[in-house]
Design a protein around this motif. Structure first.
Motif, PDB file in Angstrom:
ATOM      1  N   GLU A  50       0.813  -1.214   0.000  1.00  0.00           N
ATOM      2  CA  GLU A  50       0.000   0.000   0.000  1.00  0.00           C
ATOM      3  C   GLU A  50       0.852   1.272   0.000  1.00  0.00           C
ATOM      4  O   GLU A  50       0.340   2.360  -0.212  1.00  0.00           O
ATOM      5  CB  GLU A  50      -0.985   0.022   1.174  1.00  0.00           C
ATOM      6  N   ASP A  51       2.160   1.134   0.211  1.00  0.00           N
ATOM      7  CA  ASP A  51       3.043   2.292   0.206  1.00  0.00           C
ATOM      8  C   ASP A  51       3.434   2.723  -1.211  1.00  0.00           C
ATOM      9  O   ASP A  51       4.046   3.765  -1.396  1.00  0.00           O
ATOM     10  CB  ASP A  51       4.328   1.995   0.995  1.00  0.00           C
ATOM     11  N   PHE A  52       3.104   1.932  -2.205  1.00  0.00           N
ATOM     12  CA  PHE A  52       3.472   2.225  -3.586  1.00  0.00           C
ATOM     13  C   PHE A  52       2.210   2.421  -4.402  1.00  0.00           C
ATOM     14  O   PHE A  52       1.334   1.557  -4.437  1.00  0.00           O
ATOM     15  CB  PHE A  52       4.301   1.066  -4.154  1.00  0.00           C
ATOM     16  N   ASP A  53       2.093   3.591  -5.064  1.00  0.00           N
ATOM     17  CA  ASP A  53       0.895   3.858  -5.851  1.00  0.00           C
ATOM     18  C   ASP A  53       1.158   3.903  -7.357  1.00  0.00           C
ATOM     19  O   ASP A  53       0.319   4.345  -8.118  1.00  0.00           O
ATOM     20  CB  ASP A  53       0.226   5.157  -5.392  1.00  0.00           C
ATOM     21  N   GLY A  54       2.338   3.461  -7.785  1.00  0.00           N
ATOM     22  CA  GLY A  54       2.670   3.466  -9.205  1.00  0.00           C
ATOM     23  C   GLY A  54       3.540   4.645  -9.610  1.00  0.00           C
ATOM     24  O   GLY A  54       4.237   4.585 -10.606  1.00  0.00           O
ATOM     25  N   GLU A  55       3.482   5.739  -8.838  1.00  0.00           N
ATOM     26  CA  GLU A  55       4.299   6.913  -9.148  1.00  0.00           C
ATOM     27  C   GLU A  55       5.126   7.384  -7.965  1.00  0.00           C
ATOM     28  O   GLU A  55       6.148   8.037  -8.141  1.00  0.00           O
ATOM     29  CB  GLU A  55       3.416   8.061  -9.619  1.00  0.00           C
ATOM     30  N   THR A  56       4.672   7.091  -6.760  1.00  0.00           N
ATOM     31  CA  THR A  56       5.399   7.498  -5.564  1.00  0.00           C
ATOM     32  C   THR A  56       5.493   6.333  -4.600  1.00  0.00           C
ATOM     33  O   THR A  56       4.715   5.381  -4.660  1.00  0.00           O
ATOM     34  CB  THR A  56       4.726   8.690  -4.836  1.00  0.00           C
ATOM     35  N   LEU A  57       6.459   6.433  -3.699  1.00  0.00           N
ATOM     36  CA  LEU A  57       6.647   5.420  -2.671  1.00  0.00           C
ATOM     37  C   LEU A  57       6.678   6.127  -1.330  1.00  0.00           C
ATOM     38  O   LEU A  57       7.406   7.105  -1.156  1.00  0.00           O
ATOM     39  CB  LEU A  57       7.970   4.684  -2.909  1.00  0.00           C
ATOM     40  N   LYS A  58       5.865   5.666  -0.397  1.00  0.00           N
ATOM     41  CA  LYS A  58       5.849   6.238   0.947  1.00  0.00           C
ATOM     42  C   LYS A  58       6.867   5.488   1.787  1.00  0.00           C
ATOM     43  O   LYS A  58       6.826   4.266   1.862  1.00  0.00           O
ATOM     44  CB  LYS A  58       4.468   6.103   1.570  1.00  0.00           C
ATOM     45  N   VAL A  59       7.797   6.211   2.378  1.00  0.00           N
ATOM     46  CA  VAL A  59       8.811   5.590   3.227  1.00  0.00           C
ATOM     47  C   VAL A  59       8.801   6.249   4.593  1.00  0.00           C
ATOM     48  O   VAL A  59       8.472   7.413   4.736  1.00  0.00           O
ATOM     49  CB  VAL A  59      10.225   5.663   2.600  1.00  0.00           C
ATOM     50  N   ARG A  60       9.181   5.462   5.599  1.00  0.00           N
ATOM     51  CA  ARG A  60       9.196   5.950   6.968  1.00  0.00           C
ATOM     52  C   ARG A  60      10.181   5.117   7.742  1.00  0.00           C
ATOM     53  O   ARG A  60      10.272   3.903   7.562  1.00  0.00           O
ATOM     54  CB  ARG A  60       7.775   5.825   7.503  1.00  0.00           C
ATOM     55  N   ARG A  61      10.940   5.776   8.587  1.00  0.00           N
ATOM     56  CA  ARG A  61      11.902   5.061   9.418  1.00  0.00           C
ATOM     57  C   ARG A  61      11.163   4.402  10.566  1.00  0.00           C
ATOM     58  O   ARG A  61      10.287   5.003  11.173  1.00  0.00           O
ATOM     59  CB  ARG A  61      12.939   6.038   9.956  1.00  0.00           C
ATOM     60  N   THR A  62      11.519   3.164  10.849  1.00  0.00           N
ATOM     61  CA  THR A  62      10.890   2.450  11.949  1.00  0.00           C
ATOM     62  C   THR A  62      11.928   2.087  12.995  1.00  0.00           C
ATOM     63  O   THR A  62      13.120   2.104  12.731  1.00  0.00           O
ATOM     64  CB  THR A  62      10.182   1.174  11.444  1.00  0.00           C
ATOM     65  N   ALA A  63      11.464   1.768  14.173  1.00  0.00           N
ATOM     66  CA  ALA A  63      12.371   1.619  15.295  1.00  0.00           C
ATOM     67  C   ALA A  63      12.919   0.212  15.483  1.00  0.00           C
ATOM     68  O   ALA A  63      14.078   0.035  15.766  1.00  0.00           O
ATOM     69  CB  ALA A  63      11.664   2.074  16.568  1.00  0.00           C
ATOM     70  N   HIS A  64      12.119  -0.813  15.347  1.00  0.00           N
ATOM     71  CA  HIS A  64      12.577  -2.156  15.677  1.00  0.00           C
ATOM     72  C   HIS A  64      11.925  -3.172  14.758  1.00  0.00           C
ATOM     73  O   HIS A  64      10.737  -3.434  14.858  1.00  0.00           O
ATOM     74  CB  HIS A  64      12.228  -2.474  17.131  1.00  0.00           C
ATOM     75  N   GLU A  65      12.723  -3.717  13.872  1.00  0.00           N
ATOM     76  CA  GLU A  65      12.242  -4.763  12.957  1.00  0.00           C
ATOM     77  C   GLU A  65      10.878  -4.409  12.358  1.00  0.00           C
ATOM     78  O   GLU A  65       9.970  -5.225  12.297  1.00  0.00           O
ATOM     79  CB  GLU A  65      12.166  -6.117  13.670  1.00  0.00           C
ATOM     80  N   GLY A  66      10.734  -3.148  11.952  1.00  0.00           N
ATOM     81  CA  GLY A  66       9.516  -2.730  11.281  1.00  0.00           C
ATOM     82  C   GLY A  66       8.422  -2.231  12.189  1.00  0.00           C
ATOM     83  O   GLY A  66       7.410  -1.760  11.716  1.00  0.00           O
ATOM     84  N   PRO A 104       9.079  10.659  -5.231  1.00  0.00           N
ATOM     85  CA  PRO A 104       8.739  10.295  -6.615  1.00  0.00           C
ATOM     86  C   PRO A 104       9.564   9.091  -7.048  1.00  0.00           C
ATOM     87  O   PRO A 104      10.714   8.941  -6.656  1.00  0.00           O
ATOM     88  CB  PRO A 104       9.108  11.546  -7.419  1.00  0.00           C
ATOM     89  N   VAL A 105       8.959   8.243  -7.838  1.00  0.00           N
ATOM     90  CA  VAL A 105       9.614   7.015  -8.285  1.00  0.00           C
ATOM     91  C   VAL A 105       9.822   7.077  -9.796  1.00  0.00           C
ATOM     92  O   VAL A 105       8.871   7.278 -10.548  1.00  0.00           O
ATOM     93  CB  VAL A 105       8.737   5.786  -7.924  1.00  0.00           C
ATOM     94  N   PRO A 106      11.069   6.911 -10.258  1.00  0.00           N
ATOM     95  CA  PRO A 106      11.311   6.879 -11.705  1.00  0.00           C
ATOM     96  C   PRO A 106      10.574   5.704 -12.345  1.00  0.00           C
ATOM     97  O   PRO A 106      10.303   4.685 -11.689  1.00  0.00           O
ATOM     98  CB  PRO A 106      12.824   6.678 -11.817  1.00  0.00           C
ATOM     99  N   ALA A 107      10.270   5.834 -13.619  1.00  0.00           N
ATOM    100  CA  ALA A 107       9.485   4.815 -14.326  1.00  0.00           C
ATOM    101  C   ALA A 107      10.105   3.424 -14.225  1.00  0.00           C
ATOM    102  O   ALA A 107       9.400   2.432 -14.040  1.00  0.00           O
ATOM    103  CB  ALA A 107       9.299   5.219 -15.782  1.00  0.00           C
ATOM    104  N   THR A 108      11.429   3.328 -14.337  1.00  0.00           N
ATOM    105  CA  THR A 108      12.085   2.017 -14.274  1.00  0.00           C
ATOM    106  C   THR A 108      11.895   1.377 -12.906  1.00  0.00           C
ATOM    107  O   THR A 108      11.605   0.183 -12.802  1.00  0.00           O
ATOM    108  CB  THR A 108      13.591   2.147 -14.591  1.00  0.00           C
TER     109      THR A 108
END
Length: 149
Positions: free
Chosen positions: A6-22, A42-46
């Motif tokens: 759900e973090d990837f929508d085809g054009e962007t990627l949602k990232v977040r730092r987590t504390a312990h094993e996710g 933003p995520v490049p096409a490749t």
């Protein structure tokens, strides 16, 4: 940091730092103490194509993008042993993953991306991003000579 479908929508990627094993633990520090340090990049096409392919390779019930060979979440020590170190040796680059973040911000800034936009992607204030994530790329002297004559 587990990447979920759900973090990837085809054009962007949602990232977040987590504390312990996710897991995000109540009261833990995020990036440099900033609240809600998650960001959308933003995520490049490749890369978008590769992420889509990875989603299609996974079990349909799996909510993670990158799993261990047994379909579980990577533990940091196993990731370094099984993936990072072999890739490092094959490439001949002696870098850590976080150095890729610095390089990404530095090269986008050198390419002319607006500081405010970069800071948003990096999840920092402009001042923090400039102080910690941008570095010289070695092209300044020639550019300065061209400008000042």
């Amino acid at each position: 940091m587990p990447l979920k479908r759900e973090d990837f929508d085809g054009e962007t990627l949602k990232v977040r730092r987590t504390a312990h094993e996710g897991q995000i633990l109540e009261g833990t520090k995020t990036d440099h103490g900033e609240q809600d340090a998650g960001r959308t990049i933003p995520v490049p096409a490749t890369l978008a194509w590769m992420l889509e392919a990875q989603i299609n390779l996974n079990d349909p019930d799996c909510d993670l993008l990158f799993t261990t060979p047994t379909g579980r979440m990577w533990r940091e020590r196993n990731f370094y042993r099984d993936l990072w170190k072999p890739a490092q040796e094959a490439s001949g680059l002696d870098i850590r993953p976080h150095e890729c973040r610095h390089s990404y911000v530095t090269h986008l800034r050198a390419a002319g991306i607006n500081d405010a936009d970069l800071a948003e992607i990096a999840g920092h204030r402009v001042e923090t991003m400039l102080a910690r994530y941008t570095h010289a790329v070695g092209s300044g002297h020639e550019s300065i000579r061209q400008i000042v004559g």
